[in-house]
Design a protein around this motif. Structure first.
Motif, PDB file in Angstrom:
ATOM      1  N   PHE A   1       0.799  -1.224   0.000  1.00 47.28           N
ATOM      2  CA  PHE A   1       0.000   0.000   0.000  1.00 47.28           C
ATOM      3  C   PHE A   1       0.834   1.278   0.000  1.00 47.28           C
ATOM      4  O   PHE A   1       0.296   2.358   0.236  1.00 47.28           O
ATOM      5  N   GLY A  55      -2.286   4.571  -0.002  1.00 47.58           N
ATOM      6  CA  GLY A  55      -2.880   4.598   1.327  1.00 47.58           C
ATOM      7  C   GLY A  55      -1.864   4.874   2.407  1.00 47.58           C
ATOM      8  O   GLY A  55      -2.196   5.384   3.475  1.00 47.58           O
ATOM      9  N   ASN A  99      -3.801  -3.845   6.643  1.00 46.60           N
ATOM     10  CA  ASN A  99      -4.820  -4.723   6.060  1.00 46.60           C
ATOM     11  C   ASN A  99      -5.611  -4.034   4.952  1.00 46.60           C
ATOM     12  O   ASN A  99      -5.804  -2.815   4.970  1.00 46.60           O
ATOM     13  N   GLY A 100      -6.092  -4.845   4.020  1.00 43.70           N
ATOM     14  CA  GLY A 100      -6.939  -4.334   2.956  1.00 43.70           C
ATOM     15  C   GLY A 100      -6.933  -5.254   1.754  1.00 43.70           C
ATOM     16  O   GLY A 100      -6.012  -6.063   1.580  1.00 43.70           O
ATOM     17  N   GLU A 101      -7.969  -5.126   0.932  1.00 40.00           N
ATOM     18  CA  GLU A 101      -8.040  -5.893  -0.309  1.00 40.00           C
ATOM     19  C   GLU A 101      -7.561  -5.020  -1.463  1.00 40.00           C
ATOM     20  O   GLU A 101      -6.393  -4.973  -1.772  1.00 40.00           O
ATOM     21  N   LYS A 126      -7.925  -1.742  -1.416  1.00 42.06           N
ATOM     22  CA  LYS A 126      -7.481  -0.491  -0.815  1.00 42.06           C
ATOM     23  C   LYS A 126      -7.173  -0.733   0.651  1.00 42.06           C
ATOM     24  O   LYS A 126      -7.588  -1.744   1.240  1.00 42.06           O
ATOM     25  N   LEU A 127      -6.445   0.186   1.249  1.00 42.80           N
ATOM     26  CA  LEU A 127      -6.119   0.071   2.666  1.00 42.80           C
ATOM     27  C   LEU A 127      -7.398   0.225   3.486  1.00 42.80           C
ATOM     28  O   LEU A 127      -8.164   1.166   3.279  1.00 42.80           O
ATOM     29  N   GLU A 128      -7.612  -0.701   4.406  1.00 42.36           N
ATOM     30  CA  GLU A 128      -8.856  -0.704   5.172  1.00 42.36           C
ATOM     31  C   GLU A 128      -8.648  -0.572   6.676  1.00 42.36           C
ATOM     32  O   GLU A 128      -9.494  -0.011   7.376  1.00 42.36           O
ATOM     33  N   SER A 129      -7.533  -1.087   7.179  1.00 37.81           N
ATOM     34  CA  SER A 129      -7.324  -1.028   8.626  1.00 37.81           C
ATOM     35  C   SER A 129      -5.877  -1.339   8.981  1.00 37.81           C
ATOM     36  O   SER A 129      -5.099  -1.809   8.146  1.00 37.81           O
ATOM     37  N   ASP A 152      -7.742  -4.116  15.898  1.00 33.59           N
ATOM     38  CA  ASP A 152      -7.799  -3.496  14.579  1.00 33.59           C
ATOM     39  C   ASP A 152      -8.311  -2.063  14.680  1.00 33.59           C
ATOM     40  O   ASP A 152      -9.209  -1.764  15.478  1.00 33.59           O
ATOM     41  N   LYS A 164      -9.778   0.806  12.113  1.00 28.44           N
ATOM     42  CA  LYS A 164     -10.237   1.091  10.758  1.00 28.44           C
ATOM     43  C   LYS A 164      -9.815   2.496  10.340  1.00 28.44           C
ATOM     44  O   LYS A 164     -10.182   3.478  10.982  1.00 28.44           O
ATOM     45  N   ASP A 174      -8.562   4.906   6.578  1.00 29.53           N
ATOM     46  CA  ASP A 174      -8.467   4.958   5.119  1.00 29.53           C
ATOM     47  C   ASP A 174      -7.054   5.268   4.644  1.00 29.53           C
ATOM     48  O   ASP A 174      -6.711   5.017   3.486  1.00 29.53           O
TER      49      ASP A 174
END
Length: 252
Positions: free
Chosen positions: A137, A141, A218-220, A222-225, A238, A240, A242
């Protein structure tokens, strides 16, 4: 600044070439040029170095009201230019130190610079987190420059990693755009200057998370957490967000 990007006026030979156009490099250039040395500064990004990425500079002598980092950088650049220093946007690719003269071959340019001496003032680069998911990322991100990328996170939640001057100052700056700014610090107290801490404490958008380090990004798509590890409670949680802005120091 057109001449910063133009190589049309280069000399055949220089007395000294300075690698790096930050405060140290430009200061060295001014001293060299005042001593009647034909001087060239090569800067890969923009004049001023890291100072140019700082929103507000309050601790530089001569500016009691403070000065924007970009403005201070331009003053340094113009000061060097006033002493006939050439400052160019270029990246050295190869060096040849054999013989009396040194030769610098530039990247993406069919240009070789001849000089008697070279001064290295390349500064430092930001340290990375070195955790799982970070490389994926980078630039998507994860950022190391709030001034550069803060506007991309308007009305979003972001995390700032670090507890020093840069982390706290840039965290406050990010509140201009972000809905929420989490400052994650590995210790139970900040290391930033007290005046910077007070600004952050008084900002309702800033929340501090102490005694935690980043364990994973973490993220698929895009960066999520972030997965944070609490060093005191010995547990993971975790967060959360962006975006993530990393300010944990510099490496030469």
């Amino acid at each position: 600044m057109e001449d910063f990007f133009s190589m049309d006026d280069l000399y055949d030979e220089y007395d000294t070439v300075i690698l790096g156009g930050g405060p140290a490099g430009l200061t060295a250039a001014i001293y060299a040029s005042r001593d009647m040395m034909k001087t060239l500064v090569l800067e890969k990004n923009f004049p001023g170095g890291q100072v140019a990425l700082t929103e507000q500079v309050d601790n530089y002598p001569g500016f009691p009201e403070g000065i924007m980092g970009g403005d201070l950088s331009m003053k340094m650049y113009e000061h060097a230019k006033a002493f006939n220093v050439q400052v160019k946007n270029a990246i050295p690719k190869e060096f040849n130190f054999d013989g009396k003269y040194k030769y610098i071959h530039l990247e993406n340019e069919d240009i070789t610079i001849k000089t008697k001496t070279i001064i290295i003032a390349t500064g430092a680069k930001p340290k990375h987190l070195e955790v799982e998911g970070e490389n994926r990322f980078l630039g998507r991100g994860i950022s190391f420059c709030a001034t550069c990328d803060g506007a991309f996170f308007k009305d979003k939640d972001v995390a700032v990693i670090g507890g020093g001057d840069s982390a706290v100052e840039e965290g406050v700056y990010l509140t201009k755009f972000a809905k929420k700014v989490y400052i994650v610090h590995r210790r139970d107290k900040l290391r930033a200057a007290k005046i910077l801490q007070e600004r952050a404490f008084q900002n309702d958008k800033v929340e501090f998370i102490y005694n935690c380090v980043v364990d994973k990004v973490n993220g698929e798509n895009k960066l999520e957490s972030l997965t944070l590890y609490d060093r005191v409670k010995n547990e993971k949680k975790d967060l959360k967000v962006d975006g993530v802005f990393v300010f944990i120091g510099w490496a030469a």
